[in-house]
Motif scaffolding. Structure first.
Motif, PDB file in Angstrom:
ATOM      1  N   PHE A 142       0.844  -1.202   0.000  1.00  0.00           N
ATOM      2  CA  PHE A 142       0.000   0.000   0.000  1.00  0.00           C
ATOM      3  C   PHE A 142       0.878   1.251   0.000  1.00  0.00           C
ATOM      4  O   PHE A 142       0.691   2.172  -0.800  1.00  0.00           O
ATOM      5  CB  PHE A 142      -0.897  -0.025   1.249  1.00  0.00           C
ATOM      6  CG  PHE A 142      -1.823   1.152   1.390  1.00  0.00           C
ATOM      7  CD1 PHE A 142      -3.111   1.120   0.862  1.00  0.00           C
ATOM      8  CD2 PHE A 142      -1.425   2.288   2.087  1.00  0.00           C
ATOM      9  CE1 PHE A 142      -3.978   2.197   1.013  1.00  0.00           C
ATOM     10  CE2 PHE A 142      -2.276   3.377   2.236  1.00  0.00           C
ATOM     11  CZ  PHE A 142      -3.559   3.330   1.698  1.00  0.00           C
TER      12      PHE A 142
ATOM     13  N   ARG B 101       2.621   1.695  -3.303  1.00  0.00           N
ATOM     14  CA  ARG B 101       1.732   2.208  -4.341  1.00  0.00           C
ATOM     15  C   ARG B 101       1.510   3.715  -4.174  1.00  0.00           C
ATOM     16  O   ARG B 101       1.518   4.469  -5.136  1.00  0.00           O
ATOM     17  CB  ARG B 101       0.403   1.457  -4.309  1.00  0.00           C
ATOM     18  CG  ARG B 101       0.216   0.545  -5.504  1.00  0.00           C
ATOM     19  CD  ARG B 101      -1.031  -0.305  -5.369  1.00  0.00           C
ATOM     20  NE  ARG B 101      -0.650  -1.692  -5.220  1.00  0.00           N
ATOM     21  CZ  ARG B 101      -0.969  -2.482  -4.217  1.00  0.00           C
ATOM     22  NH1 ARG B 101      -1.703  -2.021  -3.210  1.00  0.00           N
ATOM     23  NH2 ARG B 101      -0.562  -3.721  -4.205  1.00  0.00           N
ATOM     24  N   CYS B 102       1.328   4.129  -2.932  1.00  0.00           N
ATOM     25  CA  CYS B 102       1.171   5.576  -2.674  1.00  0.00           C
ATOM     26  C   CYS B 102       2.395   6.342  -3.143  1.00  0.00           C
ATOM     27  O   CYS B 102       2.296   7.374  -3.817  1.00  0.00           O
ATOM     28  CB  CYS B 102       0.966   5.833  -1.179  1.00  0.00           C
ATOM     29  SG  CYS B 102      -0.600   5.254  -0.495  1.00  0.00           S
TER      30      CYS B 102
ATOM     31  N   ASP C 274       4.597   5.468  -5.347  1.00  0.00           N
ATOM     32  CA  ASP C 274       4.706   5.426  -6.799  1.00  0.00           C
ATOM     33  C   ASP C 274       3.761   6.434  -7.458  1.00  0.00           C
ATOM     34  O   ASP C 274       3.999   6.863  -8.588  1.00  0.00           O
ATOM     35  CB  ASP C 274       4.392   4.014  -7.313  1.00  0.00           C
ATOM     36  CG  ASP C 274       5.506   3.034  -6.996  1.00  0.00           C
ATOM     37  OD1 ASP C 274       6.619   3.475  -6.624  1.00  0.00           O
ATOM     38  OD2 ASP C 274       5.278   1.812  -7.113  1.00  0.00           O
ATOM     39  N   MET C 275       2.700   6.783  -6.753  1.00  0.00           N
ATOM     40  CA  MET C 275       1.775   7.772  -7.315  1.00  0.00           C
ATOM     41  C   MET C 275       2.168   9.187  -6.909  1.00  0.00           C
ATOM     42  O   MET C 275       1.414  10.130  -7.170  1.00  0.00           O
ATOM     43  CB  MET C 275       0.349   7.469  -6.873  1.00  0.00           C
ATOM     44  CG  MET C 275       0.003   6.020  -7.103  1.00  0.00           C
ATOM     45  SD  MET C 275      -1.637   5.639  -7.666  1.00  0.00           S
ATOM     46  CE  MET C 275      -2.325   7.152  -8.157  1.00  0.00           C
ATOM     47  N   GLY C 276       3.300   9.318  -6.286  1.00  0.00           N
ATOM     48  CA  GLY C 276       3.812  10.656  -6.010  1.00  0.00           C
ATOM     49  C   GLY C 276       3.423  11.238  -4.668  1.00  0.00           C
ATOM     50  O   GLY C 276       3.728  12.401  -4.390  1.00  0.00           O
ATOM     51  N   PHE C 277       2.783  10.445  -3.808  1.00  0.00           N
ATOM     52  CA  PHE C 277       2.418  10.977  -2.498  1.00  0.00           C
ATOM     53  C   PHE C 277       3.635  11.002  -1.576  1.00  0.00           C
ATOM     54  O   PHE C 277       4.470  10.095  -1.595  1.00  0.00           O
ATOM     55  CB  PHE C 277       1.294  10.149  -1.881  1.00  0.00           C
ATOM     56  CG  PHE C 277      -0.015  10.296  -2.608  1.00  0.00           C
ATOM     57  CD1 PHE C 277      -0.751  11.476  -2.526  1.00  0.00           C
ATOM     58  CD2 PHE C 277      -0.505   9.270  -3.406  1.00  0.00           C
ATOM     59  CE1 PHE C 277      -1.957  11.633  -3.210  1.00  0.00           C
ATOM     60  CE2 PHE C 277      -1.703   9.418  -4.107  1.00  0.00           C
ATOM     61  CZ  PHE C 277      -2.423  10.601  -4.004  1.00  0.00           C
TER      62      PHE C 277
END
Ligand SMILES: [Zn+2]
Ligand SMILES: [Zn+2]
Ligand SMILES: [Zn+2]
Ligand SMILES: [Zn+2]
Lengths: 140, 140
Positions: free
Chosen positions: B49, B52-53, B55-58
């Motif tokens: 989790f 993934r966060c 990788d999405m730039g968070f």
DNA sequence: ATAGACTTTAGAGTAGACTCTAAGGTCAAC
DNA sequence: GTTGACCTTAGAGTCTACTCTAAAGTCTAT
């Protein structure tokens, strides 16, 4: 002119100008009797040159190369300047692509979520971040 | 599983997993007799989790919020998740715009330069970085 | 002569997210 | 019973480009 004036005219802060000097990007030739840095118009041009490079995304290391080309042009060739630029173009293009991929993913994430005041028990954003399964459904 | 296996399965390094633990993103409940961290599948899901966060730039700070929503969904509302996402979308869009502006400027810079083995005495890249005058001419 | 703005220096601090080190303990296999 | 892969910790180091601090000296105007 003193550092404050150079700062104002170049758009760089006095701190930054001293920092660039410490990094070897700027040389100061003149000092006043009271040991103040004294700059001329050529120094202003150099400061502006550096700022323009930075604004175009070049690193200080790359700026250094540009400065050395600028300070002795006959000793360098066009390819020296163009190669750095070409590499930077590639970097920026790659970064843009990466961000566009991220943007698509973010929109997908966002679009499926109602964003309301209801409990997040069924929130599709958390669901999507939580596992790999395809779940292209939107919250009811 | 031990940290090495979790690392392999999650795509995060063991160093990073320990770092996230120190930052409070991951809690480890189990230790072996020899004090090794022991993880279960829920921990793997959490690690994925987080990845993934990221990788999405968070940012890690934003990931923390997502984790807290995830760990107690009824205590949160969809708006909590969607707002973070919306802000991130704006940030990414802004960054893309900025890079696109830079890219245009870089292309302008690059296009005017021959990039050859000739002396850089007339190099348009250095010229353009050196002053504000319009000079849309290309090297001969 | 005194306030206030400016300058000097060496060096520390900031941001974010790792990444690595040293010195040691543990474990499975040959 | 020893090699080698793995694990432990606190804490330091990395990267880039600033940004700021403290304590002192200088300049300008009133
Ligand atoms: Zn909802
Ligand atoms: Zn939602
Ligand atoms: Zn040329
Ligand atoms: Zn050229």
């Amino acid at each position: 002119m003193k550092i404050g004036e150079l700062a104002k005219k170049s758009g760089l802060s006095a701190h930054t100008l001293r920092f660039y000097e410490k990094q070897g990007l700027i040389k100061v030739n003149n000092r006043s009797e009271s040991n103040y840095r004294i700059y001329n118009n050529a120094d202003l041009d150099t400061a502006k040159f550096i700022k323009r490079c930075r604004d175009m995304g070049f690193s200080l290391e790359e700026v250094e190369v540009f400065l050395s080309i600028r300070s002795d042009r006959p000793a360098h060739i066009c390819a020296d300047a163009k190669n750095i630029t070409a590499i930077k173009i590639t970097e920026v293009e790659d970064k843009i692509s990466e961000l566009q991929q991220i943007l698509i993913a973010l929109h997908k994430l966002s679009d499926a979520c109602c964003g309301g005041n209801e409990s997040a028990e069924l929130c599709s954003i958390i669901d999507a971040l939580d596992n790999d399964k395809e779940q292209d459904k939107t919250e009811a």
